[in-house]
Scaffold this motif. Sequence first.
Motif, short mmCIF file in Angstrom:
data_model
loop_
_atom_site.label_atom_id
_atom_site.label_comp_id
_atom_site.label_asym_id
_atom_site.label_seq_id
_atom_site.Cartn_x
_atom_site.Cartn_y
_atom_site.Cartn_z
N LEU A 15 0.82 -1.21 0.00
CA LEU A 15 0.00 0.00 0.00
C LEU A 15 0.86 1.26 0.00
CD1 LEU A 15 -2.87 -0.98 2.48
CD2 LEU A 15 -3.08 -0.60 0.02
N LEU A 16 1.89 1.26 0.83
CA LEU A 16 2.75 2.44 0.92
C LEU A 16 3.54 2.68 -0.37
CD1 LEU A 16 4.12 2.02 4.57
CD2 LEU A 16 2.48 3.73 3.77
N LEU A 17 3.85 1.59 -1.08
CA LEU A 17 4.63 1.70 -2.32
C LEU A 17 3.75 1.89 -3.56
CD1 LEU A 17 7.25 -1.13 -1.65
CD2 LEU A 17 7.74 1.31 -1.73
N LEU A 18 2.43 1.81 -3.36
CA LEU A 18 1.50 1.88 -4.50
C LEU A 18 1.62 3.15 -5.34
CD1 LEU A 18 -0.67 0.11 -5.80
CD2 LEU A 18 -2.39 1.27 -4.38
N PRO A 19 1.93 4.31 -4.74
CA PRO A 19 2.09 5.52 -5.58
C PRO A 19 3.15 5.38 -6.68
CG PRO A 19 1.92 6.13 -3.27
CD PRO A 19 1.98 4.64 -3.31
N LEU A 20 4.14 4.52 -6.47
CA LEU A 20 5.21 4.37 -7.47
C LEU A 20 4.67 3.94 -8.83
CD1 LEU A 20 8.24 4.31 -8.26
CD2 LEU A 20 8.34 2.00 -7.30
N PRO A 21 3.96 2.79 -8.96
CA PRO A 21 3.45 2.42 -10.30
C PRO A 21 2.27 3.28 -10.76
CG PRO A 21 2.70 0.83 -8.66
CD PRO A 21 3.66 1.76 -7.97
N VAL A 22 1.54 3.91 -9.80
CA VAL A 22 0.39 4.75 -10.18
C VAL A 22 0.88 6.08 -10.75
CG1 VAL A 22 -1.62 6.00 -9.29
CG2 VAL A 22 -1.18 3.67 -8.51
N ALA A 23 1.84 6.70 -10.06
CA ALA A 23 2.34 8.01 -10.49
C ALA A 23 3.25 7.89 -11.72
CB ALA A 23 3.11 8.68 -9.35
N VAL A 24 3.99 6.78 -11.80
CA VAL A 24 4.91 6.57 -12.95
C VAL A 24 4.51 5.24 -13.62
CG1 VAL A 24 7.32 6.54 -13.68
CG2 VAL A 24 6.71 7.62 -11.50
N PRO A 25 3.51 5.25 -14.48
CA PRO A 25 3.00 3.99 -15.05
C PRO A 25 3.86 3.44 -16.20
CG PRO A 25 1.71 5.82 -15.86
CD PRO A 25 2.74 6.41 -14.94
N THR A 26 5.14 3.23 -15.92
CA THR A 26 6.06 2.66 -16.92
C THR A 26 6.44 1.24 -16.51
OG1 THR A 26 8.00 3.51 -15.76
CG2 THR A 26 7.01 4.95 -17.43
N PRO A 27 6.90 0.41 -17.46
CA PRO A 27 7.32 -0.95 -17.09
C PRO A 27 8.42 -0.97 -16.04
CG PRO A 27 7.16 -0.74 -19.48
CD PRO A 27 6.97 0.63 -18.91
N GLU A 28 9.36 0.03 -16.13
CA GLU A 28 10.45 0.08 -15.14
C GLU A 28 9.92 0.28 -13.73
OE1 GLU A 28 10.24 1.83 -18.04
OE2 GLU A 28 12.17 2.79 -18.49
N ALA A 29 8.97 1.22 -13.57
CA ALA A 29 8.41 1.52 -12.25
C ALA A 29 7.62 0.32 -11.71
CB ALA A 29 7.53 2.76 -12.32
N LYS A 30 6.87 -0.33 -12.59
CA LYS A 30 6.06 -1.48 -12.16
C LYS A 30 6.97 -2.64 -11.72
CE LYS A 30 2.18 -0.29 -15.19
NZ LYS A 30 1.50 -0.62 -16.47
N CYS A 31 8.05 -2.84 -12.48
CA CYS A 31 9.01 -3.88 -12.14
C CYS A 31 9.69 -3.56 -10.80
CB CYS A 31 10.07 -4.00 -13.24
SG CYS A 31 11.26 -5.32 -12.97
N ALA A 32 10.08 -2.29 -10.61
CA ALA A 32 10.71 -1.86 -9.36
C ALA A 32 9.76 -2.04 -8.18
CB ALA A 32 11.14 -0.41 -9.46
N TYR A 33 8.47 -1.78 -8.39
CA TYR A 33 7.44 -1.94 -7.35
C TYR A 33 7.43 -3.37 -6.80
CZ TYR A 33 2.68 -2.20 -5.39
OH TYR A 33 1.59 -2.41 -4.57
N ILE A 34 7.42 -4.35 -7.69
CA ILE A 34 7.40 -5.77 -7.27
C ILE A 34 8.73 -6.16 -6.62
CG2 ILE A 34 7.15 -8.16 -8.06
CD1 ILE A 34 4.56 -6.51 -8.09
#
Length: 574
Positions: A23-42
């Motif tokens: 939940l706390l990290l959710l802004p990362l893929p939402v604010a930056v919807p790129t494959p890099e950000a989504k991969c970093a999120y996981i």
Amino acid sequence: MAPTCLRPLLRYRSFAILFLTPLLLLPLPVAVPTPEAKCAYIIIIMAVYWCTEVIPLAVTSLMPVVFFPLLGVQSSKSVCLQYLNDTNMLFVGGLIVAISVEQWNLHKRIALRVLLILGVKPALLMLGFMIVTAFLSMWISNTATTAMMVPIVQAVLDQMDNTEYDVTMMEQATGQTNTVIELEEKNASDPTSVHVISNGQVPDDPRSSEEKKMRKRICKGMTLCVCYAASIGGTATLTGTGPNMVLKGQMNQLYPNNNDIVNFASWFGFAFPNMILMLILAWLWLQCSFMGLNFKKSWGCGTERTAKEKAAYNVLKAEMKKLGPISYAEFNVLLMFVLLVLLWFSRHPGFVKGWATRLFPEGEKYITDSAPAVFIALLLFILPANKPNLTSDIKKPFLSAPLLDWNVVQRKMPWSIVLLLGGGFALADASANSGLSAWLGHQMTPLGSIPPWAIATVLSLIIAVFTECTSNVATATLFLPVFSSMAASVKIHPLYVMLPGTLSASFAFMLPVATPPNAIVFSYGHIRVLDMVRSGIVMNIIGVFCVTLAINTWGRPMFELDTFPTWANSTTNQ
């Protein structure tokens, strides 16, 4: 007051980490919807779960299968392929051979034989324990090696302790110091009564009180040397420990055209001398720390064996006698083990053409180290455990049961490590394909002004500290892709930073929870956490020193570390 206030928080710790982290990290893929950000999120979520172990490590490793396809980072087919790739098959094949060695007690026979040859003087006994443990952990798991060696160490120490007490009692009672017959009689007596008497009488003698402290220190040194040697020995072979396999897999993943630069032979050529150096320095450190540098007493050059040493030798001899003569099954397992090592070394030696190239067309291209590993594993399920029945008795089958049974393999195989490796390879592949690796590399460009040897040394220290509180496989899995990106950005050979990082992931010497061998030794009650921390700090320094020396001396010409390879450059540009 503080602990009382924190108690409710600690109660919900696992729940909070499990649900608040995403939940706390959710802004990362939402604010930056790129494959890099989504991969970093996981990857960040998995890193937190791996470090805190709120769910089992192997379960965390399965997250890429679910979340990479859902977030559009990679397809399910691409992710799932990473979980049983070539490197994992090499690991599985090597583990099956190791299980067969354990199953037939071949490792115990080797251990006892070496200890009997080296002798039982205190310094030589410790060296013997370390050599045997390191050699066995090169081929079988560090945990299994430690679990087998510590009871042998314990039995030897107990017998030496009992014999020393008997000598003291006889000196006090009759003044005789060398009555071997009486020693043997007393050794056979009830040990509980012996300890009751010793607790009542021995401390009265100040000399005995000092000897008691010395015995305690020797016990600490002898048990610590086993877990340290297991961690050091595992670094010498590619299949010896998990981080080595992580490096192999990620090199193939990130640099598919690397010309098989990291194989069994090349790794052994680099890591084995490093292991020998570390083992010698560790032995000297433990000698100084727990036994002192009294060479006459420790080595006993030219002196006769004391009663304690005779007792230790008799324990080892008795254990060897229990094993009996080498069996047909043990001989077959030993033969398969030697054959596998020879196949690994001669597949692609580097200085001459290996059997893969000579015997098979384009063998160098198609055959990797996993092929001989799985081939020998298959033979272990076929070869009989007993001699073929050549008699005319038709009721008995011609071939007996095989050397290895699948139920045994299923029970002893560490499937969690296989999944952990697979999860790591999935992360590395996703990082490269999503562009996260390239982005990280770009951010690290300023590091180019620092000398490469300094970068490697600092990174080794960071990994050595980090691995004390995290699984060594998880540590290597998280850091190696980052090191790869950094190497590409500053244009140094990827192995210049990845090799020290991999070896340092095995330097978990300071805490009982750092690695299973440490926990096994700690459970015997001879050492405190503070003892392990004090010894472990110096062991970490020794480890980083040896790795830095190795990478800057024989590692340079072996892997051509002074040049930035074309295969790394082409991969970066893709």
